[in-house]
Each structure stands twice: as C-alpha cells, then as structure tokens.
Write an enzyme that holds these catalytic residues in place. Structure first.
Site, PDB file in Angstrom:
ATOM      1  N   VAL A   8       1.096  -1.080   0.012  1.00 24.28           N
ATOM      2  CA  VAL A   8      -0.061   0.001   0.068  1.00 24.28           C
ATOM      3  C   VAL A   8       0.814   1.361  -0.076  1.00 24.28           C
ATOM      4  O   VAL A   8       2.023   1.110   0.583  1.00 24.28           O
ATOM      5  CB  VAL A   8      -1.117  -0.067   1.198  1.00 24.28           C
ATOM      6  N   SER A   9       0.364   2.456  -0.480  1.00 28.05           N
ATOM      7  CA  SER A   9       1.392   3.486  -0.635  1.00 28.05           C
ATOM      8  C   SER A   9       1.329   4.531   0.687  1.00 28.05           C
ATOM      9  O   SER A   9       2.359   5.042   0.789  1.00 28.05           O
ATOM     10  CB  SER A   9       0.644   4.365  -1.738  1.00 28.05           C
ATOM     11  N   THR A  10       0.338   4.239   1.433  1.00 26.86           N
ATOM     12  CA  THR A  10       0.343   5.308   2.494  1.00 26.86           C
ATOM     13  C   THR A  10       0.268   4.584   3.819  1.00 26.86           C
ATOM     14  O   THR A  10      -0.393   3.553   3.790  1.00 26.86           O
ATOM     15  CB  THR A  10      -0.558   6.553   2.573  1.00 26.86           C
TER      16      THR A  10
END
Length: 186
Positions: A8-10
């Site tokens: 996931v990015s964040t």
C-alpha cells in the site's frame, strides 16, 4: 512455494484485502510494505526477490502493487525469470507458469520496447528541429560574454588567480578553469 507480495502507498491504507486474496491463492509466505510503487527502494520486495528459488511463484493481487512503471515491471519479471520462478497477478489473470502467461508477458515487453524506441525517436527529432531553429539545449551560461573576457584578461595578466576570479564572479573554480582552457584552445 507460492510467495505473496502486498503493498500500500500510505500509512493510513490497509493491505488486508490484498493479504486475504494472497492467502486464498495459496501463498505460504507474504511480504508486505507501505511505500509508494513509484519508488525502487522497497526493502521487502528486494528481500522477497533474494529469496525466490527455482519453482517458486511470486503472487500479487494486482500488477500496480508490484510497480507503476512498465519498465520496472519488466525488470522485475527478468529477475523472477532468472531465479527460475514464476509470476502470477490475481486481478489481471497473468500467470507466467503457463505458456499463455509467458506469451502475454512477452507481448507486454514488446509493446514497452516499441514505446521506448518511439520515445527515443521523438526526442531526437525534437532536438534536431530545435537545433535547426537555432536553439541549443542545456543550461544558460552563468557568465555573460564580457564577464568571461574580463576573467581571461585578469587571470592572463596575472592580476588575479583563477580561484580569486571565481570568488569575485561568484562561480565555481571549475567554471573558470574551463573558461581558461577554452581560451587556450582558441
């Protein structure tokens, strides 16, 4: 062994959906991390790649979880193939352990190579057109022509050292050295 990779990015995103899908796909081990897909320095992905063995299958939920760059995806595919492992994307139904899946990845690779060649050609054509119009690429000179002439005169006459001239005109000493070298060649 099926090995999963979830990303996931964040920090506020959750990989639970990806992990559940990877477990349902039979992954015995799952590497996960929270980092942008546009970055190459992803420690968990690199750890996973180092541990891939012949016959293993790297499984991801979706292709963009592996990378957002087609070039990076192809580089990763090459590393997976070098390890003698397979690759499977659950959402896009890509599976390089089958002949059809390998063919699909080769087609993707062919399009990527074509796009790189087209981009290179467009860039060279654009640079050529700009040159024909009298434009030159690169950074603008920090010193104006009269300043360059003054530096050559000051250093050439012995009134200033190259380092003094660099400080006086607020440029790096290598700028003065290149200027003086050009003056000798002329």
């Amino acid at each position: 062994m099926h090995i999963g990779y979830a990303r996931v990015s964040t920090q506020d995103q959750d990989a639970a959906t990806q992990i559940a899908a990877l477990q349902d796909a039979g992954c015995e081990r799952i590497f996960q991390e929270k980092v942008s897909g546009g970055r190459w320095d992803r420690p968990e992905l690199h750890r996973l790649l180092e541990q891939l063995r012949k016959g293993d299958v790297l499984v991801i939920w979706k292709l963009d979880r592996l990378s957002r760059s087609l070039k990076d995806v192809l580089t990763l595919m090459e590393r997976i193939a070098q390890a003698g492992a397979g690759f499977r994307s659950l959402t896009e139904v890509i599976d390089t352990t089958s002949p059809g899946g390998r063919m699909m990845m080769q087609i993707v690779g062919t399009f990527a190579e074509f796009e790189r060649a087209m981009l290179r050609e467009r860039t060279l054509n654009g640079l050529d057109a700009a040159r024909k119009q009298g434009r030159v690429g690169g950074r603008h000179p920090k010193l104006k022509t009269h300043q360059q002439e003054e530096i050559v005169q000051l250093v050439g006459s012995g009134h200033k050292t190259a380092a003094d001239a660099a400080r006086l005109f607020n440029v790096h000493p290598s700028t003065v050295s290149r200027l003086l070298q050009r003056g000798k060649g002329a």
